[in-house]
Enzyme design. Structure first.
Site, PDB file in Angstrom:
ATOM      1  N   PHE A 150       0.619  -1.300   0.004  1.00 53.04           N
ATOM      2  CA  PHE A 150      -0.207  -0.019  -0.006  1.00 53.04           C
ATOM      3  C   PHE A 150       0.714   1.116   0.077  1.00 53.04           C
ATOM      4  O   PHE A 150       0.298   2.205   0.291  1.00 53.04           O
ATOM      5  CB  PHE A 150      -0.952   0.068   1.229  1.00 53.04           C
ATOM      6  CG  PHE A 150      -1.658  -1.461   1.052  1.00 53.04           C
ATOM      7  CD1 PHE A 150      -2.954  -1.646   0.011  1.00 53.04           C
ATOM      8  CD2 PHE A 150      -1.642  -2.224   2.171  1.00 53.04           C
ATOM      9  CE1 PHE A 150      -3.801  -2.754   0.282  1.00 53.04           C
ATOM     10  CE2 PHE A 150      -2.398  -3.506   2.034  1.00 53.04           C
ATOM     11  CZ  PHE A 150      -3.358  -3.516   1.174  1.00 53.04           C
ATOM     12  N   ARG A 151       1.771   0.959  -0.700  1.00 49.96           N
ATOM     13  CA  ARG A 151       2.912   2.254  -0.624  1.00 49.96           C
ATOM     14  C   ARG A 151       3.301   2.951   0.757  1.00 49.96           C
ATOM     15  O   ARG A 151       3.564   4.200   0.775  1.00 49.96           O
ATOM     16  CB  ARG A 151       2.213   3.302  -1.377  1.00 49.96           C
ATOM     17  CG  ARG A 151       2.178   2.862  -2.969  1.00 49.96           C
ATOM     18  CD  ARG A 151       2.064   4.037  -3.752  1.00 49.96           C
ATOM     19  NE  ARG A 151       2.264   3.836  -5.305  1.00 49.96           N
ATOM     20  CZ  ARG A 151       1.209   3.079  -5.938  1.00 49.96           C
ATOM     21  NH1 ARG A 151       0.181   2.996  -5.530  1.00 49.96           N
ATOM     22  NH2 ARG A 151       1.562   2.847  -7.420  1.00 49.96           N
ATOM     23  N   HIS A 152       3.233   2.187   1.755  1.00 56.13           N
ATOM     24  CA  HIS A 152       3.797   2.513   3.151  1.00 56.13           C
ATOM     25  C   HIS A 152       5.240   2.155   3.233  1.00 56.13           C
ATOM     26  O   HIS A 152       5.625   1.224   3.900  1.00 56.13           O
ATOM     27  CB  HIS A 152       3.084   1.833   4.205  1.00 56.13           C
ATOM     28  CG  HIS A 152       1.518   2.134   4.168  1.00 56.13           C
ATOM     29  ND1 HIS A 152       0.567   1.751   5.198  1.00 56.13           N
ATOM     30  CD2 HIS A 152       0.701   2.976   3.315  1.00 56.13           C
ATOM     31  CE1 HIS A 152      -0.603   2.020   5.070  1.00 56.13           C
ATOM     32  NE2 HIS A 152      -0.482   2.819   3.750  1.00 56.13           N
TER      33      HIS A 152
END
Ligand code: FMN
Length: 213
Positions: free
Chosen positions: A191-193
């Site tokens: 999740f693009r974390h």
């Protein structure tokens, strides 16, 4: 991925407790990631983009191959009459960028650029395949040529000129060492974390920061 270890220190009664980070050495961390990349990547893990800028600040970026990485810096070799070498003489700073897609990692390294010594360049040049050595003599890197035939002719000329003896390093071919002032490690997360850790060398000491992705 290697994580920072957090340890409690200075917990004398009544004293303020604080978190103290025992930082990994970013060069060691690079070596660990690089070793994994060499094992697991399908493409050449030594390939890296090198960004330079000319005296007017105009940027240029191209791929080169990493030939050495240690406490002194990150070394690549090239033609000293090339545009990248012109840039580095005018503005001796560069940024390198590795992308290792299987590992979902990126590493950026920036800093001052030094020329490698003649002895070091000679030693590396001597390890190259003979045809690569002859190619270094034959190529006027990044200058226009009249089609492949001109290159093949130049290689043939150099082959005859050097005969069967060792091929010395051309005086117009050597290496540059990027002395890292900053190294950033990026690890993809769901999740693009993503994880981003930046190390900056200040007065000979590495300082660590986490960055928003
Ligand atoms: C994967 C890859 C590796 C390369 N390695 C080198 C290298 O180690 N040295 C080099 O001079 N050019 C290398 N090249 C070619 C450069 O990208 C570039 O075309 C050339 O050096 C001329 O750059 P310049 O005109 O900006 O000086 C490589 C290209 C690729 C795609």
């Amino acid at each position: 991925m290697r994580r920072l270890h957090q340890t409690r220190r200075g917990a004398a009664p009544g004293a303020l407790r604080h978190w103290d980070m025992q930082l990994p050495d970013p060069l060691r961390l690079f070596q660990e990631w690089f070793a994994e990349a060499r094992d697991r990547e399908k493409s050449d893990a030594t390939a890296m983009a090198v960004a330079t800028a000319d005296a007017a600040g105009r940027p240029a970026v191209r791929m080169v191959l990493l030939k050495q990485a240690d406490a002194r810096g990150f070394v690549f070799y090239t033609n000293l009459d090339s545009p990248k070498a012109d840039n580095l003489r005018a503005n001796p700073r560069a940024e390198l960028c590795f992308h290792w897609p299987v590992l979902e990692r990126q590493v950026r390294v920036s800093g001052q650029v030094d020329a490698v010594s003649d002895a070091e360049a000679d030693a590396y040049f001597a390890t190259r395949p003979r045809l690569s050595q002859l190619g270094a003599w034959a190529s006027h890197q990044s200058k226009p040529m009249n089609g492949r035939y001109e290159l093949e002719q130049a290689v043939a000329r150099e082959t005859v000129r050097h005969g069967v003896g060792p091929v010395p390093r051309p005086p117009f071919w050597s290496g540059f060492r990027v002395v890292p002032a900053q190294i950033e490690f990026w690890q993809q997360k769901p999740f693009r974390h993503h994880d981003r850790q930046r190390f900056t060398r200040i007065g000979g000491v590495w300082h660590h920061e986490w960055l928003f992705p």
